[in-house]
Write a protein that holds these residues in place. Structure first.
Motif, mmCIF file in Angstrom:
data_model
loop_
_atom_site.group_PDB
_atom_site.id
_atom_site.type_symbol
_atom_site.label_atom_id
_atom_site.label_comp_id
_atom_site.label_asym_id
_atom_site.label_seq_id
_atom_site.Cartn_x
_atom_site.Cartn_y
_atom_site.Cartn_z
ATOM 1 N N LEU A 159 81.759 -38.105 42.719
ATOM 2 C CA LEU A 159 80.755 -37.274 43.381
ATOM 3 C C LEU A 159 81.406 -36.366 44.420
ATOM 4 C CD1 LEU A 159 77.892 -39.888 43.863
ATOM 5 C CD2 LEU A 159 77.799 -37.849 42.415
ATOM 6 N N MET A 160 82.363 -36.910 45.181
ATOM 7 C CA MET A 160 83.086 -36.111 46.165
ATOM 8 C C MET A 160 83.892 -35.014 45.475
ATOM 9 S SD MET A 160 84.276 -39.220 48.703
ATOM 10 C CE MET A 160 85.371 -38.188 49.659
ATOM 11 N N LEU A 161 84.516 -35.371 44.345
ATOM 12 C CA LEU A 161 85.291 -34.386 43.583
ATOM 13 C C LEU A 161 84.382 -33.274 43.065
ATOM 14 C CD1 LEU A 161 88.004 -33.566 42.258
ATOM 15 C CD2 LEU A 161 87.335 -34.950 40.279
ATOM 16 N N CYS A 162 83.188 -33.655 42.579
ATOM 17 C CA CYS A 162 82.217 -32.664 42.104
ATOM 18 C C CYS A 162 81.821 -31.702 43.227
ATOM 19 C CB CYS A 162 80.967 -33.366 41.566
ATOM 20 S SG CYS A 162 81.193 -34.137 39.954
ATOM 21 N N GLY A 163 81.600 -32.251 44.425
ATOM 22 C CA GLY A 163 81.248 -31.418 45.574
ATOM 23 C C GLY A 163 82.343 -30.424 45.900
ATOM 24 N N ALA A 164 83.594 -30.906 45.903
ATOM 25 C CA ALA A 164 84.731 -30.037 46.230
ATOM 26 C C ALA A 164 84.900 -28.934 45.196
ATOM 27 C CB ALA A 164 86.009 -30.881 46.325
ATOM 28 N N ILE A 165 84.830 -29.302 43.908
ATOM 29 C CA ILE A 165 85.020 -28.313 42.840
ATOM 30 C C ILE A 165 83.872 -27.306 42.818
ATOM 31 C CG2 ILE A 165 85.136 -27.994 40.332
ATOM 32 C CD1 ILE A 165 86.568 -30.699 40.181
ATOM 33 N N ALA A 166 82.638 -27.800 42.981
ATOM 34 C CA ALA A 166 81.464 -26.915 42.917
ATOM 35 C C ALA A 166 81.489 -25.869 44.026
ATOM 36 C CB ALA A 166 80.181 -27.734 42.985
ATOM 37 N N CYS A 168 84.110 -24.748 45.679
ATOM 38 C CA CYS A 168 85.219 -23.819 45.455
ATOM 39 C C CYS A 168 84.861 -22.792 44.387
ATOM 40 C CB CYS A 168 86.476 -24.587 45.050
ATOM 41 S SG CYS A 168 87.158 -25.624 46.368
ATOM 42 N N CYS A 169 84.178 -23.246 43.338
ATOM 43 C CA CYS A 169 83.766 -22.332 42.274
ATOM 44 C C CYS A 169 82.684 -21.380 42.754
ATOM 45 C CB CYS A 169 83.273 -23.123 41.062
ATOM 46 S SG CYS A 169 84.606 -23.950 40.171
ATOM 47 N N LYS A 170 81.870 -21.828 43.706
ATOM 48 C CA LYS A 170 80.833 -20.956 44.262
ATOM 49 C C LYS A 170 81.472 -19.805 45.041
ATOM 50 C CE LYS A 170 76.519 -21.096 46.872
ATOM 51 N NZ LYS A 170 75.731 -20.518 45.790
ATOM 52 N N VAL A 171 82.606 -20.093 45.693
ATOM 53 C CA VAL A 171 83.305 -19.068 46.470
ATOM 54 C C VAL A 171 84.044 -18.092 45.560
ATOM 55 C CG1 VAL A 171 85.207 -18.695 48.102
ATOM 56 C CG2 VAL A 171 83.533 -20.503 48.532
ATOM 57 N N GLU A 201 72.645 -41.654 48.712
ATOM 58 C CA GLU A 201 73.916 -42.241 48.263
ATOM 59 C C GLU A 201 74.611 -41.322 47.258
ATOM 60 O OE1 GLU A 201 70.945 -43.797 45.197
ATOM 61 O OE2 GLU A 201 70.980 -43.197 47.321
ATOM 62 N N ILE A 202 73.839 -40.366 46.690
ATOM 63 C CA ILE A 202 74.413 -39.345 45.800
ATOM 64 C C ILE A 202 74.700 -38.074 46.580
ATOM 65 C CG2 ILE A 202 74.003 -37.918 43.756
ATOM 66 C CD1 ILE A 202 74.330 -40.866 43.115
ATOM 67 N N LEU A 203 73.729 -37.640 47.388
ATOM 68 C CA LEU A 203 73.845 -36.371 48.117
ATOM 69 C C LEU A 203 74.965 -36.380 49.148
ATOM 70 C CD1 LEU A 203 70.147 -35.250 48.764
ATOM 71 C CD2 LEU A 203 71.895 -34.001 47.485
ATOM 72 N N LEU A 204 75.064 -37.444 49.936
ATOM 73 C CA LEU A 204 76.027 -37.463 51.044
ATOM 74 C C LEU A 204 77.479 -37.382 50.570
ATOM 75 C CD1 LEU A 204 74.338 -39.973 53.538
ATOM 76 C CD2 LEU A 204 74.425 -37.470 53.647
ATOM 77 N N PRO A 205 77.903 -38.169 49.561
ATOM 78 C CA PRO A 205 79.281 -38.005 49.073
ATOM 79 C C PRO A 205 79.538 -36.610 48.512
ATOM 80 C CG PRO A 205 78.343 -40.052 48.266
ATOM 81 C CD PRO A 205 77.219 -39.284 48.886
ATOM 82 N N PHE A 206 78.515 -36.041 47.843
ATOM 83 C CA PHE A 206 78.662 -34.694 47.279
ATOM 84 C C PHE A 206 78.847 -33.658 48.390
ATOM 85 C CE2 PHE A 206 76.821 -30.640 45.927
ATOM 86 C CZ PHE A 206 77.551 -30.403 44.769
ATOM 87 N N ILE A 207 77.997 -33.747 49.425
ATOM 88 C CA ILE A 207 78.081 -32.811 50.556
ATOM 89 C C ILE A 207 79.404 -32.977 51.296
ATOM 90 C CG2 ILE A 207 77.080 -32.200 52.803
ATOM 91 C CD1 ILE A 207 74.338 -32.951 51.588
ATOM 92 N N PHE A 208 79.820 -34.238 51.495
ATOM 93 C CA PHE A 208 81.096 -34.497 52.167
ATOM 94 C C PHE A 208 82.247 -33.884 51.370
ATOM 95 C CE2 PHE A 208 84.930 -37.013 52.808
ATOM 96 C CZ PHE A 208 85.066 -36.957 54.189
ATOM 97 N N GLY A 209 82.217 -34.060 50.048
ATOM 98 C CA GLY A 209 83.262 -33.484 49.200
ATOM 99 C C GLY A 209 83.278 -31.968 49.282
ATOM 100 N N ALA A 210 82.069 -31.355 49.350
ATOM 101 C CA ALA A 210 81.975 -29.897 49.450
ATOM 102 C C ALA A 210 82.595 -29.395 50.751
ATOM 103 C CB ALA A 210 80.516 -29.462 49.345
ATOM 104 N N ILE A 211 82.253 -30.064 51.861
ATOM 105 C CA ILE A 211 82.792 -29.655 53.165
ATOM 106 C C ILE A 211 84.295 -29.879 53.222
ATOM 107 C CG2 ILE A 211 82.755 -30.135 55.646
ATOM 108 C CD1 ILE A 211 79.780 -30.889 55.304
#
Length: 308
Positions: A159-166, A168-171, A201-211
């Motif tokens: 989930l964190m990896l998805c946040g980070a990749i998503a 970066c791709c948005k930018v 429990e899904i949103l927070l890891p995703f948001i953390f990965g994005a940041i």
């Protein structure tokens, strides 16, 4: 606060509005508009400036120095423009894509197609390396647009990896964070289920990965632009060209039902029929191309008026 300052930030606001407008469109990246309007590098540099030095200035109460360090007024204006456009135009685009999908896709196809030429010409002398970078970017973006979605995975690290990749791709120009999230298999889990059912429990890891992913990625991209500027522009231009498949007007969406929501998981491309619909779509495509010409002329005029 003088007239020049007001004009500058009004222009930045308009660019933010333009970025937000295309962010409301599935498969289109606001990064493309940022590149076209000449604010892409400034956005990246502003994001990467949120570092330890910025934190120290903030905690010491040196707010003016902090604002100057991170280019705060600029980035807030860009974000504000994005949010205003997304909120205000979402319903309009929903109606337009429902009633006139081919014409709207044709307009954005022309707009993005023309941007490839204008970005490409910023490289004064193309060589084999730049061409290879351009082709690499084109192939990667084209693959993303036709790739088969993966399987859903609610593992914390994934989930964190998805946040980070998503994020970066948005930018990045030519890539869509939502579309890449779909390819990673977690679009429904993150964008639908976790929001509707407040699954933190899904949103927070995703948001953390994005940041966590955005800051180092902006540093990396800024470093690339500083040391390998033309190579980086070449591959980003390739990303934009490769993304044209998702903008092709004559396509049929392949959808799946997730719960109560229908989600696009791919496209089936078709050739147009030579009829009145094609003629009107062609006109809209030309209007998209002319929009880029207008933006280019406007940008040059504004650059001449800026004080040295």
């Amino acid at each position: 606060m003088n007239i020049t300052w007001i004009k500058e930030y009004l222009t930045i606001l308009i660019k933010g509005l333009a970025m937000g407008s295309v962010n409301a469109i599935p498969g289109v990246s606001g990064g493309t508009i940022a590149m076209i309007t000449g604010v892409f590098e400034r956005i990246i540099n502003s994001i990467k400036s949120f570092d330890l030095s910025a934190a120290k200035l903030l905690f010491k109460g040196k707010f003016k120095e902090f604002a100057r360090h991170v280019d705060l007024i600029f980035i807030v204006t860009i974000i504000f423009g994005n949010l205003v456009a997304i909120v205000s135009l979402a319903k309009l685009f929903e109606i337009l894509f429902r009633d006139y999908p081919i014409y709207i896709w044709a307009y954005f196809f022309g707009l993005v197609f023309a941007s490839v030429f204008f970005l490409g010409k910023t490289i004064k002398k193309w060589n084999a390396g730049y061409i290879a970078a351009f082709l690499t970017g084109t192939i990667i973006a084209a693959y993303i647009s036709i790739a088969t979605p993966g399987m859903e995975n609610d593992n914390l690290w994934y989930l964190m990896l998805c946040g980070a990749i998503a994020i970066c791709c948005k930018v990045l120009p030519g890539t869509s964070g939502a579309f890449v999230l779909l390819l990673l298999g977690n679009y429904h889990l993150v964008m639908i289920e976790s929001i509707i059912h407040a699954r933190f429990e899904i949103l927070l890891p995703f948001i953390f990965g994005a940041i966590a992913g955005l800051i180092p990625f902006s540093h990396f991209l800024s470093w690339l632009l500083k040391h390998f500027h033309d190579s980086t522009i070449s591959i980003l231009t390739g990303f934009i060209l490769g993304s044209l498949g998702t903008l092709w007007p004559w396509k049929k969406s392949i959808t799946e039902i997730f719960g109560e929501k229908e989600v696009i998981i791919g496209f089936e491309w078709n050739m147009p029929q030579m009829n009145s619909e094609f003629a009107i779509a062609f006109v809209w495509c030309i209007l998209g191309i002319l929009t880029i010409f207008f933006i280019e002329i406007l940008t040059k005029k504004m650059a001449k008026k800026e004080p040295v």
